[in-house]
Design a protein around this motif. Sequence first.
Motif, mmCIF file in Angstrom:
data_model
loop_
_atom_site.group_PDB
_atom_site.id
_atom_site.type_symbol
_atom_site.label_atom_id
_atom_site.label_comp_id
_atom_site.label_asym_id
_atom_site.label_seq_id
_atom_site.Cartn_x
_atom_site.Cartn_y
_atom_site.Cartn_z
ATOM 1 N N ILE A 143 0.832 -1.196 0.000
ATOM 2 C CA ILE A 143 0.000 0.000 0.000
ATOM 3 C C ILE A 143 0.871 1.252 0.000
ATOM 4 O O ILE A 143 0.666 2.179 -0.777
ATOM 5 N N VAL A 144 1.872 1.277 0.880
ATOM 6 C CA VAL A 144 2.774 2.432 0.964
ATOM 7 C C VAL A 144 3.481 2.652 -0.372
ATOM 8 O O VAL A 144 3.591 3.780 -0.861
ATOM 9 N N SER A 145 3.935 1.557 -0.956
ATOM 10 C CA SER A 145 4.674 1.640 -2.217
ATOM 11 C C SER A 145 3.821 2.230 -3.328
ATOM 12 O O SER A 145 4.248 3.135 -4.054
ATOM 13 N N PRO A 152 9.120 -1.199 -3.241
ATOM 14 C CA PRO A 152 8.537 -2.144 -2.277
ATOM 15 C C PRO A 152 9.469 -2.479 -1.118
ATOM 16 O O PRO A 152 9.027 -2.570 0.026
ATOM 17 N N LYS A 153 10.768 -2.644 -1.390
ATOM 18 C CA LYS A 153 11.699 -3.002 -0.315
ATOM 19 C C LYS A 153 11.856 -1.864 0.692
ATOM 20 O O LYS A 153 11.937 -2.095 1.908
ATOM 21 N N ILE A 154 11.893 -0.642 0.197
ATOM 22 C CA ILE A 154 11.970 0.510 1.104
ATOM 23 C C ILE A 154 10.691 0.604 1.926
ATOM 24 O O ILE A 154 10.725 0.851 3.143
ATOM 25 N N ALA A 155 9.549 0.381 1.271
ATOM 26 C CA ALA A 155 8.263 0.439 1.967
ATOM 27 C C ALA A 155 8.177 -0.625 3.061
ATOM 28 O O ALA A 155 7.724 -0.349 4.176
ATOM 29 N N VAL A 156 8.613 -1.859 2.762
ATOM 30 C CA VAL A 156 8.620 -2.939 3.756
ATOM 31 C C VAL A 156 9.489 -2.558 4.947
ATOM 32 O O VAL A 156 9.111 -2.755 6.115
ATOM 33 N N THR A 157 10.645 -2.005 4.669
ATOM 34 C CA THR A 157 11.575 -1.620 5.735
ATOM 35 C C THR A 157 10.975 -0.543 6.634
ATOM 36 O O THR A 157 11.067 -0.618 7.867
ATOM 37 N N ILE A 158 10.333 0.442 6.027
ATOM 38 C CA ILE A 158 9.699 1.516 6.799
ATOM 39 C C ILE A 158 8.607 0.947 7.705
ATOM 40 O O ILE A 158 8.560 1.215 8.908
#
Length: 480
Positions: A143-145, A152-158
């Motif tokens: 959703i964030v992505s 997606p990887k940055i969003a997962v990390t956040i």
Amino acid sequence: MNANVMVVAVVIIYLLVMLAIGYYSSKKITSNEDFMVAGRNLGPILLAGTLSATEIGGGSSLGVAEKAYGTWGLGASWYVTTMGIAFVILSFVAHKFRAAEVKTVPEYFRRRYGRSAGLITSIIMLLPLVGLTASQFIASATIVSVMIGVSPKIAVTIVALVVTVYAIMGGLWAVALTDFVQVFLIVIGMMLAIPFSLKLAGGMDNVIANVPPETMSLFSGIKVSTIVGLIIMYIASFTVGQEAVSRFYAAKNGKVAVQGSIISAIINFVYAFIPTILGITTLALVNMNKLDSAVIMKDGARYALPHLAMNTMPAIIVGLLFSGIISATMSSADSDLLGAGSIFGNDIYKIYINPKATSDQVMKTTKITMIIVGILGWVIAITNTGNLITILMFSFTLRAAGAFFPYVFGLYWKKSSLQGTIASLISGSIVVVLVERKIVNFFDLDPIIPGLIVSLIFFIGFTLLMPSNRENCDLLPEDE
């Protein structure tokens, strides 16, 4: 300010507020009981908020809008309405959940039936929560992505970082307070979207005129058997799921537990129609050529709602809506994370690894477990191990089939026994696997239903053959 920048700014402020609540909640933690069950001090409003936010996830927001946009129409509202029905039914036993004075589901099984039952349920409850944490990280990050345009990887990390940090800082206090804010954002954010989308469509009459007649039926897109199956699934899952039933454990008293369950039911009944109306309105706008179906489907019908928002609402409202949708999945992720940590700390570490552990040691172990589960969830999410998630989600279903009847009967029936419990756990799980894998066909019913039927037969049968020895457990129903 650029509209996209405004949206991102609102979402970032929301994430920072969640962290601030976690820090504030950390000041209220003085014991393991504070951390796991908020000192058993939740009032009815806070209890209702955290119950609702825990169960209203991505499926209840984006998923319902998607179904309403697709073949279910108005019937998509049943996905959330059945949750409300489940909470109404559970209000009749909520005081019993609270009266048990336990912190986790496995603790109840251990004290009611014995150590072996506690160990088996610890494993059954813990493993699905690890996978569910990862799956909610994936849902939130996706959703964030899509919404704010990061990888997606940055969003997962956040998402993983924010959820893990505030949950570890404040335990159930932090989770309950953030859930309260999140359920407010979910409901209000969605409600604000309705008038803007209806304005673009020219009113509700135009919406109805531009969708197939069956779209406005509560039953044309969903079978009654599916509705009944959802109710049964929710009742069973909310009863034995640590992320749900721990809220009842945390109530100030039994009366508050009942009140919180009823208020949560009302929230679900109201909320059910909000994403449903938005999904139907999106379909009407596409049929009226006011929205491009190719744009809607670019990321899949699941993201019909975000695309509707971007095309119909001011940036500040879009930011609130997006924060609400992100809240829906994050509020489920923090509950799964805390549930996994609580079960390991309270029911494995304290009982089998370090029986002399102090409250502080159990709390520290719980937090360390939450960090480990958070990292595992993050790793699974960034590697996108879909099959593993599917298996673990399936395990989540298994826990309800075998554990439901020993839990509920144990509250009322003194003869409920260890042997009946183990027979129920094993038989219910086996049947669910057989039906899920299509090895056995049980009238095309959802696997949970035959699983519950068989587990009930085995539980009652073995309990009557080998009834409980009252001297061997320290948690029993009140005298008849």
